[in-house]
Design an enzyme around this catalytic site. Structure first.
Site, PDB file in Angstrom:
ATOM      1  N   CYS A  73       2.497  -1.628  11.583  1.00 10.57           N
ATOM      2  CA  CYS A  73       3.703  -1.973  10.838  1.00 10.57           C
ATOM      3  C   CYS A  73       3.862  -3.484  10.878  1.00 10.57           C
ATOM      4  O   CYS A  73       3.929  -4.075  11.966  1.00 10.57           O
ATOM      5  CB  CYS A  73       4.895  -1.292  11.508  1.00 10.57           C
ATOM      6  SG  CYS A  73       6.494  -1.767  10.845  1.00 10.57           S
ATOM      7  N   CYS A 191       3.134  -4.698   3.718  1.00  8.53           N
ATOM      8  CA  CYS A 191       3.807  -3.562   4.361  1.00  8.53           C
ATOM      9  C   CYS A 191       2.843  -2.392   4.264  1.00  8.53           C
ATOM     10  O   CYS A 191       2.282  -2.139   3.188  1.00  8.53           O
ATOM     11  CB  CYS A 191       5.117  -3.253   3.632  1.00  8.53           C
ATOM     12  SG  CYS A 191       5.867  -1.684   4.142  1.00  8.53           S
TER      13      CYS A 191
HETATM   14  N1  DGL Z   1       5.550   0.027   7.251  1.00  8.47           N
HETATM   15  C1  DGL Z   1       6.340  -1.050   7.676  1.00  8.47           C
HETATM   16  C2  DGL Z   1       5.686  -2.397   7.487  1.00  8.47           C
HETATM   17  O1  DGL Z   1       4.476  -2.483   7.440  1.00  8.47           O
HETATM   18  C3  DGL Z   1       7.830  -1.109   7.453  1.00  8.47           C
HETATM   19  C4  DGL Z   1       8.540  -0.168   6.587  1.00  8.47           C
HETATM   20  C5  DGL Z   1      10.037  -0.117   6.910  1.00  8.47           C
HETATM   21  O2  DGL Z   1      10.804  -0.909   6.358  1.00  8.47           O
HETATM   22  O3  DGL Z   1      10.375   0.701   7.751  1.00  8.47           O
HETATM   23  O4  DGL Z   1       6.346  -3.391   7.417  1.00  8.47           O
END
Ligand code: DGL
Length: 271
Positions: A73, A191
């Site tokens: 993430c 993301c």
């Molecule tokens: N998948 C996450 C990222 O790579 C974040 C998504 C969210 O906002 O929860 O930033």
């Protein structure tokens, strides 16, 4: 060493990283933690993301005895990777961050689009990275409020309408895409959720635009760290365990839709 590698994300986005990890490290066991009950991270502020990242790391160590951690993430990496490394100096930790450097190198027009959560693109770490590359390319940065959430919901409802509409709005806000001078010819997915909207994004930006994500470099880095500490698994096949603070059926459906390999049934962690 046959202990698992822990992988976590606010939700299903990190499955895109898990896919690359499993392809690069097929003998390894993985525990994937989806923190849907506390998502989205990107619009909730650093305090929340740091607190969740710490709780998840403690859980993965205590309950699953992980030998390495992949923060799948961008938002959690930006907010918490330095702190987690300081608190767990004995644990190899790999984070993901938007691939600005490879994008700047790949771009011919030297105009690079970056999409990410608000948490990621307003973080000090992201802005330091952007600044360090400012003489190599111009970065057009777009926070995409609601997009990770829409992608997650599309799995539960099997309806991509909102995802497609948000992608269209955010892409058109960034300016012209293409390979002519002045156009954005490279788009960075900042993301991990957005990988699952890549087909929609490709249609919107056109075939001349290169789209970069970070699953493969993260898998290579993880492999390298395990090799360096002689911690690679030697016997397979690896198992993939799915754990969620949200709905196991939703994570299971996402895994079925997007991963090309079998997993154990998703279970709930009541954090
Ligand atoms: N998948 C996450 C990222 O790579 C974040 C998504 C969210 O906002 O929860 O930033």
């Amino acid at each position: 060493m046959n202990s698992p590698i822990g992988v976590f994300d606010s939700g299903i986005g990190g499955l895109s990283v898990l896919q690359a990890l499993q392809a690069a490290l097929p003998l390894e066991h993985f525990v994937y933690l989806d923190d849907s009950a506390y998502a989205p991270y990107g619009e909730r502020g650093d305090g929340h993301v740091v607190q969740r990242s710490r709780a998840i790391t403690a859980y993965l160590r205590q309950t699953h005895g992980i030998k390495a951690l992949v923060i799948a993430c961008n938002t959690a990496t930006m907010a918490a990777v330095a702190l987690l490394r300081a608190e767990h100096p004995d644990l190899p930790i790999v984070g993901v961050e938007p691939g600005l450097k490879p994008a700047a190198a790949a771009s011919q027009t030297k105009r690079v689009g970056v999409i990410g959560t608000r948490g990621t693109v307003t973080s000090a770490k992201f802005n330091a990275l952007r600044l360090s590359l400012q003489d190599q390319a111009e970065f057009i940065v777009q926070p995409c409020d609601g997009l990770a959430d829409a992608i997650s919901r599309s799995v539960a409802t099997d309806d991509d309408t909102k995802t497609i509409a948000l992608c269209a709005d955010y892409i058109s806000a960034m300016g012209p895409f293409g390979s002519n001078p002045g156009e954005i010819d490279t788009l960075v997915l900042g993301c991990t959720h957005y990988v699952f909207a890549q087909a929609h994004l490709e249609r919107l930006v056109g075939p001349q635009v290169r789209i970069l994500s970070t699953g493969e470099p993260v898998a290579r880095r993880t492999r390298h760290l395990l090799e360096a500490s002689s911690a690679l698994a030697t016997e397979g096949p690896g198992r993939v365990q799915l754990v969620t603070t949200g709905e196991p059926a939703v994570l299971q459906a996402a895994a079925r839709r997007w991963l090309g390999f079998a997993t154990e049934d998703a279970v709930r962690w009541s954090a």
